[in-house]
Structure formats: C-alpha cells, structure tokens
Scaffold this motif. Structure first.
Motif, PDB file in Angstrom:
ATOM      1  N   GLU A   5      44.977  54.408  19.362  1.00 27.72           N
ATOM      2  CA  GLU A   5      46.370  54.756  19.653  1.00 27.72           C
ATOM      3  C   GLU A   5      47.159  53.529  20.102  1.00 27.72           C
ATOM      4  N   CYS A   6      48.383  53.421  19.582  1.00 32.02           N
ATOM      5  CA  CYS A   6      49.263  52.315  19.992  1.00 32.02           C
ATOM      6  C   CYS A   6      49.840  52.613  21.372  1.00 32.02           C
ATOM      7  N   TYR A  11      51.709  55.658  17.972  1.00 35.85           N
ATOM      8  CA  TYR A  11      51.131  55.787  16.632  1.00 35.85           C
ATOM      9  C   TYR A  11      49.604  55.853  16.734  1.00 35.85           C
ATOM     10  N   GLY A  18      43.494  55.362   6.737  1.00 33.87           N
ATOM     11  CA  GLY A  18      43.776  53.953   6.503  1.00 33.87           C
ATOM     12  C   GLY A  18      45.262  53.665   6.619  1.00 33.87           C
ATOM     13  N   ASP A  19      45.716  52.625   5.941  1.00 34.50           N
ATOM     14  CA  ASP A  19      47.135  52.256   5.943  1.00 34.50           C
ATOM     15  C   ASP A  19      47.469  51.766   4.538  1.00 34.50           C
ATOM     16  N   PRO A  20      47.524  52.737   3.588  1.00 35.25           N
ATOM     17  CA  PRO A  20      47.583  52.392   2.170  1.00 35.25           C
ATOM     18  C   PRO A  20      48.711  51.436   1.792  1.00 35.25           C
ATOM     19  N   SER A  21      49.884  51.608   2.422  1.00 35.50           N
ATOM     20  CA  SER A  21      50.997  50.773   1.972  1.00 35.50           C
ATOM     21  C   SER A  21      50.768  49.304   2.290  1.00 35.50           C
ATOM     22  N   ARG A  22      49.820  49.020   3.165  1.00 31.27           N
ATOM     23  CA  ARG A  22      49.511  47.617   3.388  1.00 31.27           C
ATOM     24  C   ARG A  22      48.099  47.261   2.930  1.00 31.27           C
ATOM     25  N   GLY A  23      47.660  48.056   1.963  1.00 33.53           N
ATOM     26  CA  GLY A  23      46.409  47.706   1.306  1.00 33.53           C
ATOM     27  C   GLY A  23      45.163  48.004   2.120  1.00 33.53           C
ATOM     28  N   PRO A  40      52.142  50.185  12.230  1.00 33.44           N
ATOM     29  CA  PRO A  40      53.125  50.473  11.176  1.00 33.44           C
ATOM     30  C   PRO A  40      54.436  51.016  11.734  1.00 33.44           C
ATOM     31  N   ASP A  41      54.407  51.601  12.917  1.00 36.82           N
ATOM     32  CA  ASP A  41      55.633  52.189  13.464  1.00 36.82           C
ATOM     33  C   ASP A  41      56.448  51.211  14.294  1.00 36.82           C
ATOM     34  N   CYS A  42      55.789  50.402  15.124  1.00 39.63           N
ATOM     35  CA  CYS A  42      56.580  49.557  16.031  1.00 39.63           C
ATOM     36  C   CYS A  42      56.254  48.076  15.919  1.00 39.63           C
ATOM     37  N   GLY A  43      55.212  47.720  15.193  1.00 39.40           N
ATOM     38  CA  GLY A  43      54.912  46.299  15.006  1.00 39.40           C
ATOM     39  C   GLY A  43      54.033  45.695  16.088  1.00 39.40           C
ATOM     40  N   ALA A  44      53.557  46.502  17.020  1.00 38.41           N
ATOM     41  CA  ALA A  44      52.690  45.972  18.080  1.00 38.41           C
ATOM     42  C   ALA A  44      51.398  45.410  17.472  1.00 38.41           C
ATOM     43  N   THR A  45      50.849  44.388  18.121  1.00 32.60           N
ATOM     44  CA  THR A  45      49.650  43.749  17.596  1.00 32.60           C
ATOM     45  C   THR A  45      48.423  44.638  17.842  1.00 32.60           C
TER      46      THR A  45
ATOM     47  N   ARG B  41      56.893  55.088  26.965  1.00 35.55           N
ATOM     48  CA  ARG B  41      57.055  54.623  25.591  1.00 35.55           C
ATOM     49  C   ARG B  41      58.483  54.825  25.125  1.00 35.55           C
ATOM     50  N   VAL B 286      59.803  45.041  19.307  1.00 36.68           N
ATOM     51  CA  VAL B 286      58.561  45.114  20.073  1.00 36.68           C
ATOM     52  C   VAL B 286      57.631  43.914  19.850  1.00 36.68           C
ATOM     53  N   PRO B 287      57.347  43.541  18.607  1.00 33.73           N
ATOM     54  CA  PRO B 287      56.388  42.439  18.424  1.00 33.73           C
ATOM     55  C   PRO B 287      56.836  41.144  19.106  1.00 33.73           C
ATOM     56  N   ILE B 290      56.123  41.380  22.863  1.00 31.10           N
ATOM     57  CA  ILE B 290      54.696  41.200  23.165  1.00 31.10           C
ATOM     58  C   ILE B 290      54.322  39.717  23.079  1.00 31.10           C
ATOM     59  N   LYS B 318      60.030  52.353   9.728  1.00 26.29           N
ATOM     60  CA  LYS B 318      60.056  53.805   9.568  1.00 26.29           C
ATOM     61  C   LYS B 318      61.498  54.248   9.801  1.00 26.29           C
ATOM     62  N   GLU B 323      59.231  55.706   4.832  1.00 24.25           N
ATOM     63  CA  GLU B 323      58.709  54.360   4.989  1.00 24.25           C
ATOM     64  C   GLU B 323      59.482  53.410   4.089  1.00 24.25           C
ATOM     65  N   ARG B 369      54.797  54.458  -0.797  1.00 24.74           N
ATOM     66  CA  ARG B 369      53.635  54.024  -0.037  1.00 24.74           C
ATOM     67  C   ARG B 369      52.548  53.378  -0.870  1.00 24.74           C
ATOM     68  N   THR B 372      53.388  49.850  -2.513  1.00 23.17           N
ATOM     69  CA  THR B 372      53.851  48.732  -1.695  1.00 23.17           C
ATOM     70  C   THR B 372      52.875  47.558  -1.731  1.00 23.17           C
ATOM     71  N   SER B 373      51.616  47.869  -1.553  1.00 23.97           N
ATOM     72  CA  SER B 373      50.631  46.803  -1.507  1.00 23.97           C
ATOM     73  C   SER B 373      50.519  46.039  -2.841  1.00 23.97           C
TER      74      SER B 373
END
Lengths: 52, 404
Positions: A5-6, A11, A18-23, A40-45, B41, B286-287, B290, B318, B323, B369, B372-373
């Motif tokens: 969980e993020c 998220y 998985g995370d298909p849109s990013r392979g 994928p939702d917020c970009g957190a590492t 959050r 956010v990134p 961090i 999103k 997406e 979706r 994309t890749s």
C-alpha cells in the motif's frame, strides 16, 4: 504474494494485476518491480510502500 | 545534542523526519504542525468528500507511530515567527522553540482568485481535512455545484460532488481541459467521459463574479453567462505557504528559494515540498516533495552529502478514474509532425501518436492501458514505424509485429 500500500495516497499494488500500462505483467511480486517504479496514482517512490 | 525541528506534517515533513530518525536514531527531533491531525493522505480528500472512504481511512499513521520512530510531534502548534539569527521559533501560543537545524515543510495554500464575491458563504477551496469536512457537510443540503478550475484537483472534486448527487459544472479558463497533457481532440474525449458521469464542462470562459446575497447563487463569466450554484469550489491552483520565511527576510520568490542542497538563504534553515522553490520551480507534486525531503534531511544530518537536481513530472496521470499517459511532444504542433489520432468517445478512449521522420516522438493515451507500454518502447527505441501506420491506429494493434 503480498499486496503493498502507498503510504501517501492509499493505492494498493496487487501482484495479481501488475501494472500493465507500464509493462509490469500480472504475477509480478512487489519486490521484483524495478527500483524506479513509482505509484501509478501519486508518483511516490517504491520505498513509500508498506506491506498490507 | 543537536535539535532538529521540522515545521509541517505533510508528505515532505514526515518523510524528512523519518529520514533523519533513521540516520540518527535517538536524536532530538520535533515536528510542529498547525493542523490538529496526525499525518493524513491529502490526495484522498476528494474520495472522503464523495463518501467513498471514511475519514478514519485518511489516517495512515496512528498518533503512536511518531513516538515509535523517535519523532516528537506537536499538533495544533502553529509557528508564529522564525528568527534565523537566534536559531529560534516562536509558536502562536508564545512558546519559544530553539533549533540547530530547521526544515520548512509548511506546504501550500489553496489560491483563491480575485473574483468578486469569492468570500460569500458556500464558496470553498480544498486543501486541508477541515476544508474537506466543510465541503462535505455543506454539500449534503444543496443541489447545484460549480467548480472553478478544471485541473486534476478540480475534476476530482467535481466527481466527488457528483457522487454526492449534485448537478455539477466545471468552468475552465483554458480553451480545453488539461492543456499540457491533452490536445484538443483528446480533451473532447475526456469531456465526453465527464458528461457520461453527469459533469458538465465549460471551457474558454473566465469567471468574473460569484453572485448571491448572504449565500452564493450563481457564477457569472465575463461573457455574461451565468451558472446557478448553491456551492462553489475554487480549484485554481496552489501557492507556497511562505509566510514565515518572508517575515524572516529569507529569499522568497514563488516559493522559498533553495539551492541544490535544499538550503534556504538562512544558515541551517532548509525547505522542502510545496513551500520550496528549487531550480526556479515550485513543483507541487508528491514525488518532488519526497525527493526534496530526503535530500534536505541528508544535508541536515551531514551537510553537503546530497544534492537535488529536479524531479521529472510523471507521464501517467489519473483523471477522474481514467488513465492518461502523455509522452514527449504530446501537444506539439508543426508541419514536420504527422499526427495520427484515434478517438473513441463512447468508451472514453483516445490515442494520438505524433511522428517525425517515421518515428514516434510524442503520444497521448487515454484509457489505453494495454497499449501504453508498447508505445513507450517504440518511442524509446526510435523504431521506424512508417510502414505500419494502419496498424498503429487499429483498435487493438498486434504490437509484437513491430517489436521484432
């Protein structure tokens, strides 16, 4: 395989999906995601995720 | 023992505190927070407004968590003044707080545009949990909502209001929605998607006045059009909460100016997150918060040990559940670009590929979706796709034919 969980946005990474849109194909455990994979939702590492 | 003080309890403040606690276990480490809540959050506030999640679900860190990490958190403790020469803060309650190293992680404020009537009852901005609570409560008893500003937050807020059963209209000043990530044709597909959800969008209009008496009644555009509203949300951007830094005469531009070590212009005072301006940019994502928090923390513990060189914005967003991936020259125009477009408004799907000399140099993929890749790979490899134009625009291309 565990879900992760993020901490920032809630998220949930589900290895079954998985995370298909990013392979990232279904069946990929969280630990096997590339180090530069981000939420994928917020970009957190990746290290902002915790096992649920 | 050195005393580390962080002002702000959001993503940047908490991330930095964690980094410092890990690097220096047992250190004297404090977070001062203006809000009464432990870390929550923020990105999920719209879901809370919609009633999709409960308020308790926003709190990921129980109050005990801080103590377990070796962090002392002071809630409802707004800082009134920073004196960088004396290495001292003064809280709003008058208490003095000394520090050896300070991090400003005060975040941002919702920016309210100078629209006439913006202070009427029923007009809100959304940034904090208290904002979200007020909106949720007010929205229970009204029928029509207008959101001024069609950015990501504005659209999410519109969706939340719609989920609560309001008639919702979004007013966007730009000619189409999300202009940096979407071209006009793609925005039309997104608007169709919103329409299916029951959200009306009006683009290219400048809100001029919020009309009403004691409470709001309507929003008027410059061209005279009026949109009836019982509830108005201004979602017109964020500004850095740099009040303390300004009063202390630190260098402040759009945000508190920091160098590559995240140092402000005052010694041993650092800044990170939405309050900071790094490399001329207030990122507001956010990134970046961090990354900046980690670099600032590293330098607070060991000066000069880490540098920050900027954060690349995410290529996938999103948008109201859809997406959206925008790559390279996604909204560029030009005679040297061949633009291939495939719009499927009924299913809310859109694919745009921009080719130069047979190579994909830009792409927009909305709800695509599974494609994309492959598109990303073709772009990165610089594959010549000029013999495959028809295939590229098929509903479900067999990408393997291009990947050999």
């Amino acid at each position: 395989m565990d879900k992760w969980e993020c901490m920032v946005c809630g998220y949930i990474y589900d290895p079954a999906k998985g995370d298909p849109s990013r392979g990232i194909p279904p069946g990929t455990p969280f630990e096997a995601l590339p180090e530069d994979w981000t939420c994928p939702d917020c970009g957190a590492t990746k290290d902002m995720f915790e096992r649920v | 023992m050195e005393r580390y003080v962080i002002i702000g309890n959001g993503v940047a403040g908490v991330t930095a505190a964690q980094s410092i606690a890990r690097a220096r276990p047992g250190v004297d480490l404090h977070i001062y927070a203006a809000e009464p809540y432990p870390y929550y959050r923020r990105p999920q506030l719209t879901e809370y407004i919609a009633g999709v999640i409960a308020e308790a679900d926003l709190f990921y860190r129980p109050p005990e968590w801080y103590a377990q990490q070796g962090i002392r958190v002071h809630l409802s403790a707004p800082v009134a003044e920073l004196d960088p020469r004396a290495y001292r803060l003064r809280l709003a309650n008058g208490m003095g707080v000394p520090y050896d190293r300070l991090l400003l992680a005060t975040g941002g404020l919702a920016w309210k545009p100078p629209i006439q009537g913006a202070n009427r009852k029923g007009v809100f901005t959304l940034r904090t949990l208290d904002d979200a609570r007020a909106i949720r409560q007010f929205a229970q008893s009204v029928r029509r909502g207008v959101v001024i500003g069609g950015g990501l937050l504005g659209l999410e807020t519109a969706r939340a209001l719609r989920t609560l059963g309001l008639d919702v209209t979004v007013l966007e000043i730009a000619p189409h929605l999300i202009p940096r990530q979407l071209d006009r044709e793609g925005a039309a597909v997104l608007e169709a998607l919103l329409r299916q959800m029951g959200i009306r969008t009006v683009t290219g209009g400048v809100a001029e006045a919020i009309l009403g008496d004691s409470t709001v009644r309507a929003v008027r555009l410059q061209d005279g059009q009026e949109f009836p509203a019982d509830l108005v949300i201004c979602s017109t951007g964020m500004q850095a909460e740099a009040t303390l830094a300004r009063q202390a005469s630190l260098a402040v531009n759009q945000g508190v100016v920091v160098d590559e070590f995240l140092r402000t212009s005052a010694p041993d005072v650092y800044a990170a997150g939405d309050v900071a301006e790094a490399g001329g940019m207030v990122y507001g994502i956010v990134p970046a918060a961090i990354e900046q928090a980690r670099v600032a923390a590293a330098n607070m513990v060991a000066p000069g040990s880490a540098t920050y060189s900027g954060t690349l914005p995410a290529t996938t967003l999103k948008v109201v559940g859809a997406e959206l991936t925008s790559l390279g020259e996604c909204v560029a125009e030009g005679e040297d670009l061949l633009q291939l477009r495939r719009a499927d408004p009924k299913n809310g799907r859109y694919r745009k590929l921009a080719l130069r000399n047979g190579r994909i140099v830009g792409a927009i993929l909305l709800n695509e979706r599974e494609h994309t890749s492959p598109v990303r790979q073709l772009m990165e490899r610089g594959t010549d796709v000029s013999a495959w134009i028809d295939l590229l625009m098929e509903e479900n291309p067999d990408w393997s034919r291009l990947m050999t």
